[in-house]
Motif scaffolding. Structure first.
Motif, short mmCIF file in Angstrom:
data_model
loop_
_atom_site.label_atom_id
_atom_site.label_comp_id
_atom_site.label_asym_id
_atom_site.label_seq_id
_atom_site.Cartn_x
_atom_site.Cartn_y
_atom_site.Cartn_z
N ASN B 240 5.98 2.50 -7.32
CA ASN B 240 4.73 2.76 -8.02
C ASN B 240 3.56 2.07 -7.33
O ASN B 240 2.46 2.62 -7.24
CB ASN B 240 4.82 2.28 -9.48
CG ASN B 240 6.00 2.86 -10.21
OD1 ASN B 240 7.09 2.29 -10.14
ND2 ASN B 240 5.83 3.98 -10.86
N ILE B 242 3.37 1.39 -4.06
CA ILE B 242 3.07 2.13 -2.82
C ILE B 242 2.22 3.36 -3.14
O ILE B 242 1.20 3.61 -2.48
CB ILE B 242 4.39 2.54 -2.11
CG1 ILE B 242 5.16 1.31 -1.65
CG2 ILE B 242 4.09 3.47 -0.93
CD1 ILE B 242 6.55 1.60 -1.14
N TYR B 243 2.63 4.10 -4.17
CA TYR B 243 1.89 5.32 -4.51
C TYR B 243 0.46 5.00 -4.94
O TYR B 243 -0.49 5.63 -4.49
CB TYR B 243 2.62 6.08 -5.62
CG TYR B 243 1.92 7.36 -5.99
CD1 TYR B 243 2.10 8.50 -5.22
CD2 TYR B 243 1.05 7.42 -7.08
CE1 TYR B 243 1.45 9.68 -5.53
CE2 TYR B 243 0.39 8.60 -7.39
CZ TYR B 243 0.59 9.72 -6.62
OH TYR B 243 -0.06 10.88 -6.91
N ALA B 246 -1.66 4.03 -1.98
CA ALA B 246 -1.93 5.13 -1.05
C ALA B 246 -2.84 6.18 -1.68
O ALA B 246 -3.76 6.67 -1.03
CB ALA B 246 -0.62 5.77 -0.60
N MET B 247 -2.58 6.53 -2.94
CA MET B 247 -3.24 7.70 -3.51
C MET B 247 -4.39 7.35 -4.45
O MET B 247 -5.18 8.21 -4.79
CB MET B 247 -2.22 8.57 -4.26
CG MET B 247 -1.04 8.99 -3.42
SD MET B 247 -1.47 10.04 -2.01
CE MET B 247 -1.55 11.64 -2.79
#
Lengths: 263, 284
Positions: B240, B242-243, B246-247
């Protein structure tokens, strides 16, 4: 063969089965609610939310994209897997184990890492997320499964019939296509089914590459994060239906494959 | 067969796979590169090399917390999954044909149903107005609804239920590969049922247990959907993070570094688990 000492195992087994079954039963039950609440048992039996799905362009568009993606990557990945199988079982050359290890390597990389790697690569190349980049991602994700299944089907099939066909004058290609391929087709079909399911349900890597169009798992995830009414349950139950039908029809075949550890 | 055919054909057959797998390795190498690139603001990646992203990750208890929570949560969930999975596998192994077909069907349905759907189904069960709370309240066992959703317990329940099939299949496969006369031999030499189970059956199924534990641990360590749906942002794990980086923050270098750490940690864990299981598996 239940002996008395196994009674505990029997009770525990049935409890665990219930634990696995209850969520799915609740899911279907919730989808039948006539009201807007996600309650089980449902307060009545209504197909309202199923009819309601027809008006939800988000779900329908996501379902279309997911199906296109799953069918396309299944065809491509099974074909590539078949070619890998032919190369590794019908030719003699050095480094076969290494090649198979490389092809299987995406399996040990966590999905979130695969998605992240695709994201930075594609944005570095200036490629906007598109159906093509998602297709490539799904080929990478499904190829290990198809290649492994096809290689093991070809490696365990007897070669004597193929050699007999060749000794009767068939070319190697013809002997393979009309003798061996029909024999290993159950294994190839199993590989294709596995690839389809893997692509259809992929969420964690795909979510890095969706754009204004999303895949169905991503759409469902976003929906249940923000909304609390039954349409998601209706859609999930609709997806569950073909799975259940398929498993009921082909259960013996699948169970054999699953429990022999071949998939 | 001529020499040209011998070398040419396999290369031709392997070419499409080489393109796909080659691209995969290309993306991994780009990620390695980005993980050491400086971050110059949202979606701005510099050209040089820096170890800032890794220092930022390892220098902060906040970020390390995601990693340690993931390692710990996955460790105890895998242990519980292994015990439950073995029980279920043993149950299948001992059952008659009809039960076995029924259980097999249920497990295969689980296996073929998307994680998102299965996690959402668990949410409907353990939610505040879910069937679990309503029946416990109705039976008078509890006075207030149990807070399971959006807690670590809820995430743990979800992870165990979702990953149980992965544990069961390899253990059933290894249970079925035990010849029945092994057990009879042990019994005829006077071993009790408990002794047969712990000294004959469990060691012989160690390869199945090992395969199940490795797959389940890897899956749970990097799970995204279960903490996302059942944790509601309160029990976020490493995937979670990392996402989100990144996003949502568009910090690709940091997210790439966190992904590299995740990859190395999961690879190391799998290596250690396999080493451990090689030690405890009896040699034949």
């Amino acid at each position: 063969m239940w002996r008395r000492k196994h009674i505990g195992v029997k009770i525990a087994g049935y409890v665990l089965l219930l634990l696995l079954a209850i969520p799915l039963i609740v899911l279907v039950g919730v989808s039948l609610n006539p009201g807007v609440e996600q309650i089980f048992p449902p307060q009545g039996i209504s197909l309202r939310w199923y009819y309601n799905l027809a008006n939800r362009s988000g779900f329908i568009g996501a379902l279309q994209l997911t199906l296109i993606l799953a069918v396309g990557s299944t065809i491509v990945s099974t074909t590539i897997g078949l070619l890998v199988g032919i190369a590794l079982t019908r030719f003699e050359f050095w480094g076969k184990d290494l090649i198979l290890t490389l092809i299987l390597s995406p399996l040990i990389v966590p999905q979130v890492v695969v998605g992240m790697a695709f994201l930075v690569t594609l944005s570095g190349l200036g490629v906007v997320s598109s159906l093509l980049s998602l297709s490539l991602l799904h080929c990478v994700i499904t190829l290990p499964f198809t290649a492994r299944a096809v290689v093991s089907a070809l490696a365990t099939s007897s070669r004597s019939l193929e050699e007999a066909a060749q000794s009767l004058g068939a070319t190697p290609a013809r002997a393979f296509l009309s003798v061996t391929l029909p024999i290993v087709s159950p294994g190839v079909i199993a590989a294709a089914i596995f690839a389809f399911v893997t692509s259809f349900e992929n969420f964690t890597a795909s979510q890095f590459l969706v754009w204004d169009r999303t895949t169905l798992p991503v759409e469902l995830y976003n929906y249940v994060q923000t909304e609390s009414d039954p349409p998601a349950a209706a859609l999930s139950s609709l997806i569950l239906l073909p799975v259940v039908l398929f498993v009921v029809v082909f259960n013996r075949f699948i169970a054999q494959h699953m429990f022999s550890g071949r998939l | 067969m001529g020499i040209g055919q011998r070398l040419g054909w396999p290369l031709l057959f392997l070419l499409p796979a080489a393109i796909v797998i080659g691209f995969f390795f290309f993306t991994m190498s780009i990620m390695v590169r980005i993980s050491v690139a400086p971050n110059l603001g949202p979606a701005q990646i510099g050209d040089g090399f820096t170890s800032d992203n890794y220092i930022q990750f390892f220098g902060s208890t906040f970020y390390l917390g995601y990693l340690f929570r993931s390692l710990w949560l996955a460790a105890y969930c895998t242990l519980i999954t292994a015990v439950l999975g073995y029980t279920l596998a043993y149950f299948i192994h001992r059952s008659g044909r009809r039960t076995r077909v029924l259980v097999g069907a249920l497990l295969v349905i689980q296996f073929f149903t998307a994680y998102v759907i299965r996690t959402y189904a668990v949410m409907l069960v353990i939610g505040k107005t879910g069937i679990l709370n309503r029946s416990l309240l109705g039976a008078g066992i509890i006075e207030r609804p149990l807070a399971l959703l959006f807690t670590e317990t809820g995430v743990a329940i979800g992870m165990i239920l979702v990953s149980l099939p992965f544990m069961v299949f390899p253990i059933v496969a290894s249970l079925q590969s035990i010849p029945p006369n092994v057990e009879m031999a042990a019994a005829s030499l006077g071993a009790s049922n408990t002794r047969i189970f712990w000294t004959v059956i469990v060691p012989l199924t160690m390869p199945g247990i090992a395969a199940g534990i490795v797959v389940v641990y890897l899956f749970e360590l990097t799970s995204y959907i279960v903490p996302g749906v059942l944790g509601g942002g309160y029990v976020d794990m490493i995937a979670n993070l990392i996402y989100a980086k990144a996003m949502q923050s568009f910090d690709h270098p940091f997210a790439a570094a966190a992904a590299m750490v995740t990859l190395l940690v999961s690879g190391l864990t799998v290596y250690l688990l396999q080493k451990f299981f090689r030690l405890v598996t009896p040699r034949t």
